[in-house]
Design an enzyme around this catalytic site. Structure first.
Site, mmCIF file in Angstrom:
data_model
loop_
_atom_site.group_PDB
_atom_site.id
_atom_site.type_symbol
_atom_site.label_atom_id
_atom_site.label_comp_id
_atom_site.label_asym_id
_atom_site.label_seq_id
_atom_site.Cartn_x
_atom_site.Cartn_y
_atom_site.Cartn_z
ATOM 1 N N ASP A 96 0.863 -1.168 0.000
ATOM 2 C CA ASP A 96 0.000 0.000 0.000
ATOM 3 C C ASP A 96 0.910 1.232 0.000
ATOM 4 O O ASP A 96 2.005 1.191 0.538
ATOM 5 C CB ASP A 96 -0.860 -0.072 1.277
ATOM 6 C CG ASP A 96 -2.022 0.887 1.199
ATOM 7 O OD1 ASP A 96 -2.104 1.646 0.224
ATOM 8 O OD2 ASP A 96 -2.846 0.873 2.133
ATOM 9 N N ASP A 287 -8.340 -7.019 0.094
ATOM 10 C CA ASP A 287 -7.562 -7.117 1.327
ATOM 11 C C ASP A 287 -8.435 -6.560 2.433
ATOM 12 O O ASP A 287 -9.270 -5.690 2.184
ATOM 13 C CB ASP A 287 -6.281 -6.281 1.264
ATOM 14 C CG ASP A 287 -6.571 -4.800 1.457
ATOM 15 O OD1 ASP A 287 -7.067 -4.166 0.503
ATOM 16 O OD2 ASP A 287 -6.354 -4.282 2.569
ATOM 17 N N CYS A 325 -15.595 -26.337 8.353
ATOM 18 C CA CYS A 325 -14.233 -25.861 8.083
ATOM 19 C C CYS A 325 -13.240 -27.003 8.286
ATOM 20 O O CYS A 325 -13.338 -27.758 9.258
ATOM 21 C CB CYS A 325 -13.900 -24.695 9.011
ATOM 22 S SG CYS A 325 -12.231 -24.062 8.812
ATOM 23 N N CYS A 327 -9.913 -26.499 8.614
ATOM 24 C CA CYS A 327 -8.617 -25.978 9.062
ATOM 25 C C CYS A 327 -8.121 -26.770 10.273
ATOM 26 O O CYS A 327 -8.880 -27.477 10.936
ATOM 27 C CB CYS A 327 -8.701 -24.485 9.350
ATOM 28 S SG CYS A 327 -9.249 -24.042 11.006
ATOM 29 N N CYS A 330 -10.027 -26.152 13.563
ATOM 30 C CA CYS A 330 -11.337 -26.810 13.658
ATOM 31 C C CYS A 330 -11.198 -28.324 13.778
ATOM 32 O O CYS A 330 -12.051 -28.984 14.365
ATOM 33 C CB CYS A 330 -12.211 -26.421 12.471
ATOM 34 S SG CYS A 330 -12.739 -24.695 12.573
ATOM 35 N N HIS A 356 -7.984 -19.698 12.053
ATOM 36 C CA HIS A 356 -9.273 -20.149 11.513
ATOM 37 C C HIS A 356 -9.896 -19.085 10.610
ATOM 38 O O HIS A 356 -10.402 -19.393 9.527
ATOM 39 C CB HIS A 356 -10.260 -20.526 12.629
ATOM 40 C CG HIS A 356 -11.661 -20.529 12.112
ATOM 41 N ND1 HIS A 356 -12.172 -21.580 11.376
ATOM 42 C CD2 HIS A 356 -12.620 -19.559 12.109
ATOM 43 C CE1 HIS A 356 -13.390 -21.268 10.967
ATOM 44 N NE2 HIS A 356 -13.692 -20.048 11.395
HETATM 45 ZN ZN LIG Z 1 -11.482 -23.580 10.952
#
Ligand SMILES: [Zn+2]
Length: 402
Positions: A96, A287, A325, A327, A330, A356
């Protein structure tokens, strides 16, 4: 080598105005639409690069010229070989320009034709930032994508104030382009790579469309920016306190008018729902600090909507944050445990929630790309948006067993 562009962008599928594309930079290939985690001070707060690379497969992150210029300072980064070498992040970076950060200082800044004078948020010292300084800072950082130095008017600014700001942004865009080209020809970009078959190994420069809430000013800014010519185009000055309806009016009107053959970036936006809505209007890049910032304040983004981990309703809940999810947070941890960590002030709460949240944002974009490629984007968009209301609906009917 002459005439090779610094980046290439190919639209590989369309569904309505939504586009799935391949953005090739000197440090990797990025599938779009893409969400770029924000790494203001050379770090995406609360997560290691290993996790961003290996599990989340983030291909590009943001760095901020303003913050890095003030601290540690450009001399440190130059001596350490540029921002990639300094931080250890070897994939693509977008920086930026500092225009937005200086704008957000509000009363502490003074704008002239030459640039902006302001007080450093680090030590209160008087500083001056201009298009030329911003370009030289971003060359020293060596990012793959450099943003033009712009001036941002408040979202609710009247037309005359927005016009002055838009016109100044157009003049600064021209100066940014000239200084950027001169820095490139003088080999001052620390991130330079060897040319390939298709790209030059140089930095790319994006222009920014301003004009506040006023569509006629936005259109004028668009034509003045494209007239200068950039490698990609951003819509700036949204999500700065204006009504959501204003943001959508501008995005709906301007996004499809941005050059079709180049990447389109909506700066600083937004919630998961915003991302999907903006994709439907033809945006490719995003973003936002939400997944990282909210992760640190105990808020999780899930496919059923936002959840505050500190709420008592999760105290005995052994399910993961988001049952949809995949991930690593999780897979391993329960809502009850995350709530306990957060209430105990444990550092790990911020780390796990940030992980997460970023996984959820990046996975959402993966699903967006797949749905555009398979022609099911509208169906995905409807189901995704409906899903986000699940927690709210449960609350409305008094069901705490969500
Ligand atoms: Zn997750």
């Amino acid at each position: 080598m002459v005439d090779k562009p610094p980046i290439t962008f190919e639209v590989v599928a369309r569904d309505g105005d939504a586009r799935a594309g391949i953005l090739t930079t000197r440090r990797g290939i990025i599938e779009t639409p893409v969400f770029m985690p924000v790494g203001t001070a050379g770090t995406v707060k609360g997560i290691r690069f290993e996790a961003l690379e290996e599990e989340l497969d983030a291909r590009i992150i943001l760095g901020n010229a303003y913050h890095l210029w003030l601290r540690p300072g450009i001399e440190v980064i130059k001596k350490c070989g540029g921002l990639h070498r300094f931080t250890g992040w070897e994939r693509a970076l977008l920086t930026d320009s500092g225009g937005f950060q200086v704008w957000s200082l509000g009363a502490l800044r003074k704008i002239t034709e030459e640039g902006t004078q302001f007080r450093s948020h680090v030590d209160g010292s008087l500083q001056f930032l201009s298009p030329e300084i911003s370009m030289s800072v971003q060359a020293a950082l060596g990012s793959e994508i450099v943003m033009a130095f712009d001036e941002c008017a408040a979202g609710d600014a009247p037309a005359d104030v927005s016009r002055q700001s838009m016109e100044l942004t157009a003049r600064w865009a021209r100066r940014s382009r000239a200084e950027f080209d001169s820095l490139q020809s003088n080999a001052l970009d620390t991130g330079q790579t060897a040319p390939t078959q298709t790209i030059s190994g140089a930095q790319a420069l994006f222009g920014i469309v301003q004009g506040g809430a006023h569509l006629e000013l936005r259109r004028e800014s668009l034509s003045r920016t494209t007239e200068i010519g950039f490698d990609g185009y951003a819509i700036g000055g949204l999500s700065v306190g204006e009504e959501k309806s204003v943001m959508w009016r501008v995005v709906t009107d301007i996004a499809p008018e941005l050059p079709d053959a180049q990447p389109r970036y909506l700066m600083g936006v937004g919630t998961p729902e915003d991302l999907v809505e903006a994709v439907s209007r033809g945006i490719d890049m995003f973003d936002c600090v939400l997944p990282t910032r909210n992760g640190r304040t105990g808020q999780a983004f899930t496919s059923r909507g936002k959840m505050n981990v500190k709420n008592a309703q999760w105290a005995l809940d052994t399910r993961p944050l988001d049952e949809n999810c995949n991930c690593s947070v999780c897979k391993r941890h329960s809502r009850a445990y995350l709530r306990h960590l957060y209430l105990s002030g444990e550092l790990l709460a911020s780390i796990l929630l940030t992980h997460h949240n970023l996984a959820f944002f990046l996975d959402t974009m993966r699903r967006v790309r797949q749905s555009i490629r398979s022609g099911d984007f509208n169906e995905f968009r409807r189901e995704f948006t409906e899903g986000l209301n699940a927690f709210e609906e449960d609350k409305a009917v008094g069901n705490t067993e969500v």
